[in-house]
Scaffold this motif. Structure first.
Motif, PDB file in Angstrom:
ATOM      1  N   SER A  27     -62.374  55.711   9.843  1.00  0.00           N
ATOM      2  CA  SER A  27     -62.598  54.335   9.202  1.00  0.00           C
ATOM      3  C   SER A  27     -61.850  54.147   7.951  1.00  0.00           C
ATOM      4  N   GLU A  28     -61.818  55.130   7.049  1.00  0.00           N
ATOM      5  CA  GLU A  28     -61.058  55.100   5.916  1.00  0.00           C
ATOM      6  C   GLU A  28     -59.516  54.746   5.953  1.00  0.00           C
ATOM      7  N   LEU A  29     -58.984  55.520   6.956  1.00  0.00           N
ATOM      8  CA  LEU A  29     -57.666  54.961   7.332  1.00  0.00           C
ATOM      9  C   LEU A  29     -57.228  53.995   8.168  1.00  0.00           C
ATOM     10  N   GLY A  30     -58.323  53.333   8.772  1.00  0.00           N
ATOM     11  CA  GLY A  30     -57.905  52.273   9.436  1.00  0.00           C
ATOM     12  C   GLY A  30     -57.521  52.685  11.104  1.00  0.00           C
ATOM     13  N   VAL A  31     -57.944  53.731  11.509  1.00  0.00           N
ATOM     14  CA  VAL A  31     -57.471  54.287  12.986  1.00  0.00           C
ATOM     15  C   VAL A  31     -58.937  54.398  13.618  1.00  0.00           C
ATOM     16  N   SER A  32     -58.690  54.518  14.948  1.00  0.00           N
ATOM     17  CA  SER A  32     -60.032  54.804  15.631  1.00  0.00           C
ATOM     18  C   SER A  32     -60.394  56.464  15.329  1.00  0.00           C
ATOM     19  N   ALA A  33     -61.780  56.889  15.817  1.00  0.00           N
ATOM     20  CA  ALA A  33     -61.917  58.152  15.784  1.00  0.00           C
ATOM     21  C   ALA A  33     -61.231  58.935  17.007  1.00  0.00           C
ATOM     22  N   VAL A  34     -61.016  58.231  18.191  1.00  0.00           N
ATOM     23  CA  VAL A  34     -60.534  58.980  19.090  1.00  0.00           C
ATOM     24  C   VAL A  34     -58.954  59.298  18.641  1.00  0.00           C
ATOM     25  N   TYR A  35     -58.344  58.561  18.179  1.00  0.00           N
ATOM     26  CA  TYR A  35     -56.809  58.816  17.617  1.00  0.00           C
ATOM     27  C   TYR A  35     -56.763  59.792  16.687  1.00  0.00           C
ATOM     28  N   LEU A  36     -57.785  59.922  15.643  1.00  0.00           N
ATOM     29  CA  LEU A  36     -57.850  60.957  14.596  1.00  0.00           C
ATOM     30  C   LEU A  36     -58.238  62.354  15.438  1.00  0.00           C
TER      31      LEU A  36
END
Length: 97
Positions: A27-36
């Motif tokens: 969320s902090e990076l503006g990406v999905s948890a799946v992507y991370l």
């Protein structure tokens, strides 16, 4: 099975040491948890852009310490990392005024 990319395991280790959830960091990076999660598991490379630089900076990882697949990838990650540091310093200057 595809070859795993380097660096993701170190990101996961540091995130867990910092007691940060995958969802919180994503969320902090503006990406999905799946992507991370894909990055951490080695299914995706650490991005060679400003996002990758921010991700490394967040956990204090020097891109030179990552085992890149080739010299060009290392150079791209290092440039993104430096851009992120420069942007962070500029934001701190503005914030401190």
């Amino acid at each position: 099975m595809s070859e795993q990319r380097p660096g993701g395991a170190e990101l996961r280790r540091r995130r867990q040491e910092a007691r940060r959830s995958l969802r919180d960091v994503a969320s902090e990076l503006g990406v999905s948890a799946v992507y991370l999660s894909d990055i951490e598991r080695g299914n995706r490379p650490i991005p060679r852009n400003e996002l990758g630089g921010r991700l490394l900076e967040l956990f204090g990882i020097d891109p030179a310490d990552l085992p890149p697949r080739d010299a060009e990838e290392r150079a791209k990650v290092e440039r993104a990392y430096r851009r992120g540091l420069e942007e962070g310093a500029a934001l701190a200057l503005v914030r401190d005024r």
